[in-house]
Design a protein around this motif. Structure first.
Motif, PDB file in Angstrom:
ATOM      1  N   GLY A  12      -7.255  40.329 -45.934  1.00 31.15           N
ATOM      2  CA  GLY A  12      -6.687  40.407 -43.964  1.00 31.15           C
ATOM      3  C   GLY A  12      -5.216  40.937 -43.933  1.00 31.15           C
ATOM      4  O   GLY A  12      -4.654  40.670 -42.771  1.00 31.15           O
ATOM      5  N   GLY A  13      -4.388  40.031 -44.256  1.00 30.86           N
ATOM      6  CA  GLY A  13      -2.631  40.593 -44.641  1.00 30.86           C
ATOM      7  C   GLY A  13      -1.970  39.988 -44.234  1.00 30.86           C
ATOM      8  O   GLY A  13      -2.291  38.921 -43.597  1.00 30.86           O
ATOM      9  N   ILE A  14      -0.950  40.181 -43.119  1.00 26.47           N
ATOM     10  CA  ILE A  14      -0.277  39.790 -42.606  1.00 26.47           C
ATOM     11  C   ILE A  14      -0.428  39.662 -40.903  1.00 26.47           C
ATOM     12  O   ILE A  14      -0.946  40.733 -40.839  1.00 26.47           O
ATOM     13  CB  ILE A  14       1.563  39.983 -42.303  1.00 26.47           C
ATOM     14  CG1 ILE A  14       1.769  40.188 -44.365  1.00 26.47           C
ATOM     15  CG2 ILE A  14       2.341  39.093 -42.068  1.00 26.47           C
ATOM     16  CD1 ILE A  14       1.121  38.299 -45.189  1.00 26.47           C
ATOM     17  N   ALA A  15      -0.778  38.131 -40.986  1.00 20.76           N
ATOM     18  CA  ALA A  15      -1.394  38.705 -39.099  1.00 20.76           C
ATOM     19  C   ALA A  15      -0.103  38.856 -38.701  1.00 20.76           C
ATOM     20  O   ALA A  15       1.255  39.054 -38.423  1.00 20.76           O
ATOM     21  CB  ALA A  15      -1.266  36.591 -39.057  1.00 20.76           C
ATOM     22  N   ASP A  16      -0.436  39.111 -36.587  1.00 19.73           N
ATOM     23  CA  ASP A  16       0.299  39.455 -35.895  1.00 19.73           C
ATOM     24  C   ASP A  16       1.227  38.644 -35.470  1.00 19.73           C
ATOM     25  O   ASP A  16       2.840  37.989 -35.376  1.00 19.73           O
ATOM     26  CB  ASP A  16      -0.484  40.036 -34.838  1.00 19.73           C
ATOM     27  CG  ASP A  16      -1.401  41.519 -34.733  1.00 19.73           C
ATOM     28  OD1 ASP A  16      -1.138  42.128 -35.819  1.00 19.73           O
ATOM     29  OD2 ASP A  16      -2.147  41.159 -33.735  1.00 19.73           O
ATOM     30  N   SER A  17       0.835  37.440 -35.515  1.00 20.91           N
ATOM     31  CA  SER A  17       1.547  36.227 -35.015  1.00 20.91           C
ATOM     32  C   SER A  17       0.811  34.581 -36.015  1.00 20.91           C
ATOM     33  O   SER A  17       0.180  34.892 -36.542  1.00 20.91           O
ATOM     34  CB  SER A  17       1.756  35.500 -33.951  1.00 20.91           C
ATOM     35  OG  SER A  17       0.598  35.651 -32.890  1.00 20.91           O
ATOM     36  N   LYS A  18       1.607  34.054 -35.425  1.00 26.19           N
ATOM     37  CA  LYS A  18       1.383  32.429 -36.547  1.00 26.19           C
ATOM     38  C   LYS A  18       0.268  31.922 -35.496  1.00 26.19           C
ATOM     39  O   LYS A  18      -0.414  31.416 -36.024  1.00 26.19           O
ATOM     40  CB  LYS A  18       2.579  31.451 -36.276  1.00 26.19           C
ATOM     41  CG  LYS A  18       2.722  30.761 -35.106  1.00 26.19           C
ATOM     42  CD  LYS A  18       4.200  30.292 -35.840  1.00 26.19           C
ATOM     43  CE  LYS A  18       4.753  29.310 -34.414  1.00 26.19           C
ATOM     44  NZ  LYS A  18       5.634  27.889 -34.226  1.00 26.19           N
ATOM     45  N   TYR A  19      -0.224  32.175 -34.386  1.00 29.65           N
ATOM     46  CA  TYR A  19      -1.881  32.066 -33.085  1.00 29.65           C
ATOM     47  C   TYR A  19      -2.775  32.366 -33.416  1.00 29.65           C
ATOM     48  O   TYR A  19      -3.289  32.902 -32.374  1.00 29.65           O
ATOM     49  CB  TYR A  19      -0.533  32.183 -31.880  1.00 29.65           C
ATOM     50  CG  TYR A  19       0.820  30.751 -31.489  1.00 29.65           C
ATOM     51  CD1 TYR A  19       0.444  29.557 -31.731  1.00 29.65           C
ATOM     52  CD2 TYR A  19       1.310  31.771 -31.513  1.00 29.65           C
ATOM     53  CE1 TYR A  19       1.461  28.823 -31.996  1.00 29.65           C
ATOM     54  CE2 TYR A  19       3.486  30.715 -31.051  1.00 29.65           C
ATOM     55  CZ  TYR A  19       2.747  30.358 -31.079  1.00 29.65           C
ATOM     56  OH  TYR A  19       4.086  28.647 -31.415  1.00 29.65           O
ATOM     57  N   SER A  25      -6.138  36.848 -42.724  1.00 31.66           N
ATOM     58  CA  SER A  25      -4.582  37.251 -42.207  1.00 31.66           C
ATOM     59  C   SER A  25      -3.921  35.959 -42.521  1.00 31.66           C
ATOM     60  O   SER A  25      -4.679  34.099 -42.399  1.00 31.66           O
ATOM     61  CB  SER A  25      -5.090  37.805 -41.103  1.00 31.66           C
ATOM     62  OG  SER A  25      -4.737  36.839 -39.885  1.00 31.66           O
ATOM     63  N   TRP A  26      -2.757  36.341 -43.291  1.00 27.33           N
ATOM     64  CA  TRP A  26      -2.677  35.263 -43.531  1.00 27.33           C
ATOM     65  C   TRP A  26      -1.137  34.512 -41.999  1.00 27.33           C
ATOM     66  O   TRP A  26      -0.217  36.320 -41.853  1.00 27.33           O
ATOM     67  CB  TRP A  26      -1.834  35.949 -44.683  1.00 27.33           C
ATOM     68  CG  TRP A  26      -2.682  34.952 -46.107  1.00 27.33           C
ATOM     69  CD1 TRP A  26      -3.401  36.042 -46.153  1.00 27.33           C
ATOM     70  CD2 TRP A  26      -2.869  34.621 -46.812  1.00 27.33           C
ATOM     71  NE1 TRP A  26      -4.180  35.879 -47.327  1.00 27.33           N
ATOM     72  CE2 TRP A  26      -3.115  34.692 -47.056  1.00 27.33           C
ATOM     73  CE3 TRP A  26      -1.856  33.265 -46.805  1.00 27.33           C
ATOM     74  CZ2 TRP A  26      -3.712  33.456 -48.307  1.00 27.33           C
ATOM     75  CZ3 TRP A  26      -1.589  31.857 -47.456  1.00 27.33           C
ATOM     76  CH2 TRP A  26      -2.705  32.547 -48.999  1.00 27.33           C
TER      77      TRP A  26
END
Length: 262
Positions: A12-19, A25-26
């Motif tokens: 998933g990689g890094i998420a667009d935000s923490k929400y 993703s992370w």
């Protein structure tokens, strides 16, 4: 606390935000390597400190050369640093005859390292470009003179065995071949200050080989929200085609597999 399941963490990689983010993703991930070995969550290796003199100016251009040395060029002065086996050394300070000394473009071509300041093209043979004493002895400052002397951009690209250099509305070139395509030999390169000229309002900002053609990115002004991309086959007197881009200038081309990203 409930269990936290780390499932397919490398997908998933890094998420667009923490929400919000795509599946697996992370929201935040620091110090971990998720792609080095698929299926294993590993700690990133610690960074190693390089040694030598501190590079204290902005280097807009760096070139990895075939002699195993990386060279960094200051955009604010004429300083040149070499990076060899993790050690940085100030090897040269460019002193052009006139105009600005900051480096606006550099590239290896035909056994030489070329770098451009506002008005001049300089070079050094890569066979004799290791260390400050070698640079002092062998660098050739003010090798050739640009027609326009653009103070902001001198991008470089090699296409069809020729080195092309942007200079305002012109593209200069350094050619190591004769009209039949025969290599003239190291030291016999020919410079042309204007292999191609584009409409006078445009300034060349970046160059990129695409197949056997050359893409030319331009700018008019940062306050004018349109510019042009020109495509040139490198041998005709004029460009082959052009396309208007409604942005204030092309910053760079990124070459990927079978595509060029603008």
């Amino acid at each position: 606390m409930g269990k936290i399941l780390l499932n397919a963490f490398n997908m998933g990689g890094i998420a667009d935000s923490k929400y919000t983010g795509i599946k697996n993703s992370w929201a935040r991930l620091i110090g971990y390597s998720i792609h080095e070995t698929p299926g294993l969550l590993k700690v990133n290796q610690a960074m190693a400190k390089d040694s030598g003199i501190i590079v204290d100016e902005f280097c807009k251009v760096s070139v990895d050369c075939s002699n195993g040395i990386r060279y960094h060029f200051s955009v604010t002065s004429g300083k040149v640093w070499q990076e060899k086996a993790g050690t940085y050394t100030l090897v040269y300070t460019t002193a052009p005859t006139a105009n600005g000394a900051g480096c606006l473009g550099a590239l290896e071509y035909h056994g030489y390292l070329y770098w451009a300041t506002e008005k001049y093209l300089h070079r050094i043979s890569l066979a004799t470009a290791d260390g400050a004493s070698a640079w002092t002895t062998n660098a050739v400052p003010n090798w050739k003179t640009f027609t326009n002397g653009n103070a902001t951009y001198h991008p470089m690209a090699e296409a069809n065995l020729v080195l092309y250099i942007g200079d305002g509305k012109d593209i200069a070139d350094v050619d190591a071949n004769d009209s039949a395509g025969t290599d003239l030999g190291i030291g016999s390169e020919v410079f042309s200050a204007s292999a191609l000229d584009i409409p006078i309002q445009y300034k060349v900002t970046c160059l990129q080989k695409m197949g056997t053609d050359l893409l030319v990115g331009t700018i008019i002004s940062t306050s004018i929200a349109h510019c042009e991309i020109f495509r040139w086959n490198t041998y005709s007197e004029s460009f082959s085609s052009s396309d208007t881009v409604y942005e204030p200038g092309i910053n760079c081309f990124l070459a990927t597999d079978n595509f060029v990203i603008v």
